[in-house]
Write a protein that holds these residues in place. Sequence first.
Motif, PDB file in Angstrom:
ATOM      1  N   VAL A 259       1.230  -1.150   0.085  1.00 48.72           N
ATOM      2  CA  VAL A 259      -0.518   0.512  -0.259  1.00 48.72           C
ATOM      3  C   VAL A 259       1.302   1.677  -0.087  1.00 48.72           C
ATOM      4  O   VAL A 259       0.076   2.178  -1.371  1.00 48.72           O
ATOM      5  CB  VAL A 259      -0.616  -0.049   0.998  1.00 48.72           C
ATOM      6  N   ALA A 260       2.386   0.920   0.708  1.00 50.45           N
ATOM      7  CA  ALA A 260       2.937   2.360   0.184  1.00 50.45           C
ATOM      8  C   ALA A 260       3.369   2.737  -0.614  1.00 50.45           C
ATOM      9  O   ALA A 260       3.537   3.456  -1.009  1.00 50.45           O
ATOM     10  CB  ALA A 260       3.719   2.501   1.895  1.00 50.45           C
ATOM     11  N   GLU A 261       3.850   1.407  -1.259  1.00 54.95           N
ATOM     12  CA  GLU A 261       4.383   2.223  -2.785  1.00 54.95           C
ATOM     13  C   GLU A 261       3.298   2.151  -3.248  1.00 54.95           C
ATOM     14  O   GLU A 261       3.703   3.470  -4.946  1.00 54.95           O
ATOM     15  CB  GLU A 261       4.827   0.849  -3.355  1.00 54.95           C
ATOM     16  N   LEU A 262       2.074   1.673  -3.794  1.00 58.12           N
ATOM     17  CA  LEU A 262       0.602   2.249  -4.344  1.00 58.12           C
ATOM     18  C   LEU A 262       0.919   3.543  -3.736  1.00 58.12           C
ATOM     19  O   LEU A 262       0.426   4.326  -5.134  1.00 58.12           O
ATOM     20  CB  LEU A 262      -0.841   1.431  -4.118  1.00 58.12           C
ATOM     21  N   ASP A 263       0.946   4.373  -2.947  1.00 58.19           N
ATOM     22  CA  ASP A 263       0.327   5.561  -1.911  1.00 58.19           C
ATOM     23  C   ASP A 263       1.817   6.699  -3.335  1.00 58.19           C
ATOM     24  O   ASP A 263       2.120   7.710  -3.292  1.00 58.19           O
ATOM     25  CB  ASP A 263       0.440   5.842  -1.086  1.00 58.19           C
ATOM     26  N   THR A 264       2.914   5.606  -3.744  1.00 61.42           N
ATOM     27  CA  THR A 264       3.829   6.820  -4.441  1.00 61.42           C
ATOM     28  C   THR A 264       3.310   6.940  -6.019  1.00 61.42           C
ATOM     29  O   THR A 264       4.444   7.723  -6.243  1.00 61.42           O
ATOM     30  CB  THR A 264       5.417   5.866  -4.157  1.00 61.42           C
ATOM     31  N   TYR A 265       2.529   6.218  -6.027  1.00 57.57           N
ATOM     32  CA  TYR A 265       2.369   6.791  -7.594  1.00 57.57           C
ATOM     33  C   TYR A 265       1.474   7.912  -8.018  1.00 57.57           C
ATOM     34  O   TYR A 265      -0.108   7.240  -7.268  1.00 57.57           O
ATOM     35  CB  TYR A 265       1.807   5.857  -8.937  1.00 57.57           C
ATOM     36  N   LYS A 266       1.082   8.272  -8.022  1.00 55.44           N
ATOM     37  CA  LYS A 266       0.486  10.366  -7.765  1.00 55.44           C
ATOM     38  C   LYS A 266       0.102  10.668  -9.653  1.00 55.44           C
ATOM     39  O   LYS A 266      -0.886  11.461 -10.145  1.00 55.44           O
ATOM     40  CB  LYS A 266       1.515  10.903  -7.244  1.00 55.44           C
ATOM     41  N   ARG A 267       0.921  10.109 -10.517  1.00 48.79           N
ATOM     42  CA  ARG A 267       0.132  11.054 -11.567  1.00 48.79           C
ATOM     43  C   ARG A 267       0.323   9.911 -13.363  1.00 48.79           C
ATOM     44  O   ARG A 267       1.111   9.135 -13.381  1.00 48.79           O
ATOM     45  CB  ARG A 267       1.733  11.819 -12.178  1.00 48.79           C
ATOM     46  N   PHE A 268      -1.326  10.787 -13.021  1.00 48.35           N
ATOM     47  CA  PHE A 268      -1.563   9.289 -13.834  1.00 48.35           C
ATOM     48  C   PHE A 268      -2.391  10.116 -15.584  1.00 48.35           C
ATOM     49  O   PHE A 268      -2.106  11.186 -15.779  1.00 48.35           O
ATOM     50  CB  PHE A 268      -3.194   8.620 -13.137  1.00 48.35           C
ATOM     51  N   TYR A 269      -2.894   9.128 -16.322  1.00 47.27           N
ATOM     52  CA  TYR A 269      -2.832  10.147 -17.861  1.00 47.27           C
ATOM     53  C   TYR A 269      -4.564  10.509 -17.552  1.00 47.27           C
ATOM     54  O   TYR A 269      -4.625  11.164 -18.446  1.00 47.27           O
ATOM     55  CB  TYR A 269      -2.900   8.818 -18.734  1.00 47.27           C
ATOM     56  N   HIS A 270      -5.321   9.760 -16.724  1.00 44.10           N
ATOM     57  CA  HIS A 270      -6.809   9.645 -16.968  1.00 44.10           C
ATOM     58  C   HIS A 270      -7.323  10.198 -15.364  1.00 44.10           C
ATOM     59  O   HIS A 270      -7.911   9.206 -14.648  1.00 44.10           O
ATOM     60  CB  HIS A 270      -7.385   8.914 -17.914  1.00 44.10           C
TER      61      HIS A 270
END
Length: 364
Positions: A259-270
């Motif tokens: 979950v901590a790693e999933l939180d590091t992804y913040k920039r998404f195309y849509h």
Amino acid sequence: MGKQTSLPTKYNVMNMKKILVFILLGLTVITSLNVFSFADETLLISPAPAATQASFNDVIKGSQFDMVLTKLKNAGIVNGYEDGSFRPYANLTRAEFCKMTNKLFGFSTPAKSNFPDVTQADWFYEEVLIAKNYGYIKGFEDGNFHGNELLTRQQVCVILDRINGLYKLYDVEITDEVSTWAYESVEKVISNGLMPLEEGNAFRATVPITRREFSYVFAPFLDAILNTDGIFVPGSITPYDPTDPSVDDAAIEELKNLVAELDTYKRFYHFEEFVPFYNNVKDILRSIIADSETTIITQGYVSSEYGDDMRAVKKEYSGLCDDCTAEFNSIVIKCATKYKAVLIEYFFDMLPLEVFEFPEESYE
């Protein structure tokens, strides 16, 4: 996922075997799942080690079935009758199955107390004590064992699931009767290639298993226990116990890191389409982590408590645009090498199989 009766080529049993054996918490079973069909005896199984052929007088010598029986007989798991026959279409009693299961998995420590209807005068007294101790035999509602009753195909599935902590690898559609208490285990056994669906997706779950069918079910496990010299090593498989606190602690720690790693992804195309879905996924995982403070987290618990939530997320996933789907798949794949166990444990029922198409080298 839609109806499947066999894994697609890119998700063949051997690839899924590598996932289950090397990345699930302590689950070291089925290192050689073989594809077979009871109907026509088509069997992909490694040759039996050099030893005396089983050669029962009611089994065709040199046949695929004879090869299976040779392995099982050489390992001391099956024996014929005094007249030299094997009687492949006879059924198994619960007591007989316990004896062979204990031998296969190397179970040897007896419980301190037996079932009320099992006495020291019974030939299976010790075998049932052992089965009870390892928890794969629970007894009936009346508290008894009923050792001479015939074992049904669905009961075999439940026992194998209890021993090995199986995971459902794909959705299964069964057209005939399966008892509610056994359905989940039957699905797991079928999707792991241990017992096939038959014509019209029938399974005959409530029918007693035959000695022939049992032999085919046990053959892949026996291959998993044979060492590199083809010699049977009883006890080589360590039973998976999802209620073991150490297993739970390891899974939860890995889940927190995921979950901590999933939180590091913040920039998404849509962003507007993707983020609500992405947050729902993380919210489920955070809830599971929170539950772990007071509950041992098992796959059964997650399925029971979060099954509806997971199905809702899966529906969201199927409605995402192609770019969002590809983006999420990419994130899952990037996490795969670090958080394999929880991805398999908590995402398999949530996402289509293509999410788990990881490179072979990821598992080395």
